[in-house]
Write an enzyme that holds these catalytic residues in place. Sequence first.
Site, PDB file in Angstrom:
ATOM      1  N   CYS A  91       0.859  -1.181   0.000  1.00 46.05           N
ATOM      2  CA  CYS A  91       0.000   0.000   0.000  1.00 46.05           C
ATOM      3  C   CYS A  91       0.896   1.231   0.000  1.00 46.05           C
ATOM      4  O   CYS A  91       1.635   1.456   0.970  1.00 46.05           O
ATOM      5  CB  CYS A  91      -0.918   0.004   1.216  1.00 46.05           C
ATOM      6  N   HIS A  93       0.030   4.657  -0.251  1.00 43.24           N
ATOM      7  CA  HIS A  93      -0.377   5.733   0.656  1.00 43.24           C
ATOM      8  C   HIS A  93      -0.160   5.295   2.093  1.00 43.24           C
ATOM      9  O   HIS A  93       0.201   6.106   2.960  1.00 43.24           O
ATOM     10  CB  HIS A  93      -1.847   6.122   0.427  1.00 43.24           C
ATOM     11  N   CYS A 241      -3.429   6.971  -5.028  1.00 41.51           N
ATOM     12  CA  CYS A 241      -3.080   5.550  -4.918  1.00 41.51           C
ATOM     13  C   CYS A 241      -1.617   5.324  -5.298  1.00 41.51           C
ATOM     14  O   CYS A 241      -1.237   5.469  -6.463  1.00 41.51           O
ATOM     15  CB  CYS A 241      -3.987   4.669  -5.769  1.00 41.51           C
ATOM     16  N   THR A 243       0.312   2.451  -5.198  1.00 43.02           N
ATOM     17  CA  THR A 243       0.585   1.296  -6.054  1.00 43.02           C
ATOM     18  C   THR A 243      -0.053   1.492  -7.424  1.00 43.02           C
ATOM     19  O   THR A 243       0.487   1.049  -8.443  1.00 43.02           O
ATOM     20  CB  THR A 243       0.096  -0.009  -5.403  1.00 43.02           C
TER      21      THR A 243
END
Length: 322
Positions: A91, A93, A241, A243
Amino acid sequence: MTGVERIRVIDSHTGGEPTRVIVSGGPDLGTGPMTERLARFRGEFDHIRSAVVNEPRGNDAIVGALLCEPSDPTCDAGVIFFNNVGYLNMCGHGTIGLVVTLEHLGRKVSGTVRIETVCGVVEARVAGPNRVTIRNVPSWRSAKDVVVEAPGIGTVRGDIAWGGNWFFLVQEHGQALRLDRLEALTDYAWRVRQGIEAQGITGGDGREIDHIELFGPPTSPGADSKSFVLCPGKAYDRSPCGTGTSAKLACLYADGKLRPGEVWRQESIVGSVFEGTVAIENGQIIPEITGSAYVNAEADLILDQRDPFCYGIRGTCAQATT
């Protein structure tokens, strides 16, 4: 189990997207690699995941992060990410939020911080007050211009790319990417995902494509693109986002539209912006993502066994996988 348990958490948001880090009171998963600990988390302690992020304590947008001691001696911390329906490989963020949280806790964050995740080591460095740059895992596009027959929509074309999670990225969708169209955008992206699942389309390694990303013209000054990202539990990503931006950068590089070191500014549906670049190392695309995060709460979650919703109201709309 009986009685009352307490789990200490620190909340932050990265570009509007919340992260809830478990800093104490979480499950004991042993000292093995993150993949082994994830398997134990899923098999023995999934009720803790649900208790931390699901209602009535949480909501569908929250990404949880279990802070662990790393098994890799070269790393400064380990982490397992999870959400309302399951577990995440990585992840972006959340990693930015984790580093700001470590700084808030007084942990060493000067220089390069190495973080052991389920899908590999991610490096991070503080780029300014509340600002963090992460050096993500290698990213790539596994398929271009893939045709999906989405129920109620028809033919949709997009790219399949890995940025720490698997994404289906759609540029030509005819949707206006505005915050007042969240229901319509969610419905569209969910139908695309249903089409992907029905046709058995997977990531390059055969795993589920559980993120859908729509792109359009930016609205923030200086941004290069705007995105709407639908996450595995059917919640939209408030941030651009991490990723997903990594997957986008991999596609841009593959198309010759982004040079190493060139900055790409990705805007989220709420207007926050990540800056991304790529480096090429040993033939691999290595994205770097920069964003801002802020700690906004410290709390003890109280798990009272008398409470019928002690372990959360569990969502069933989708499954996040690793």
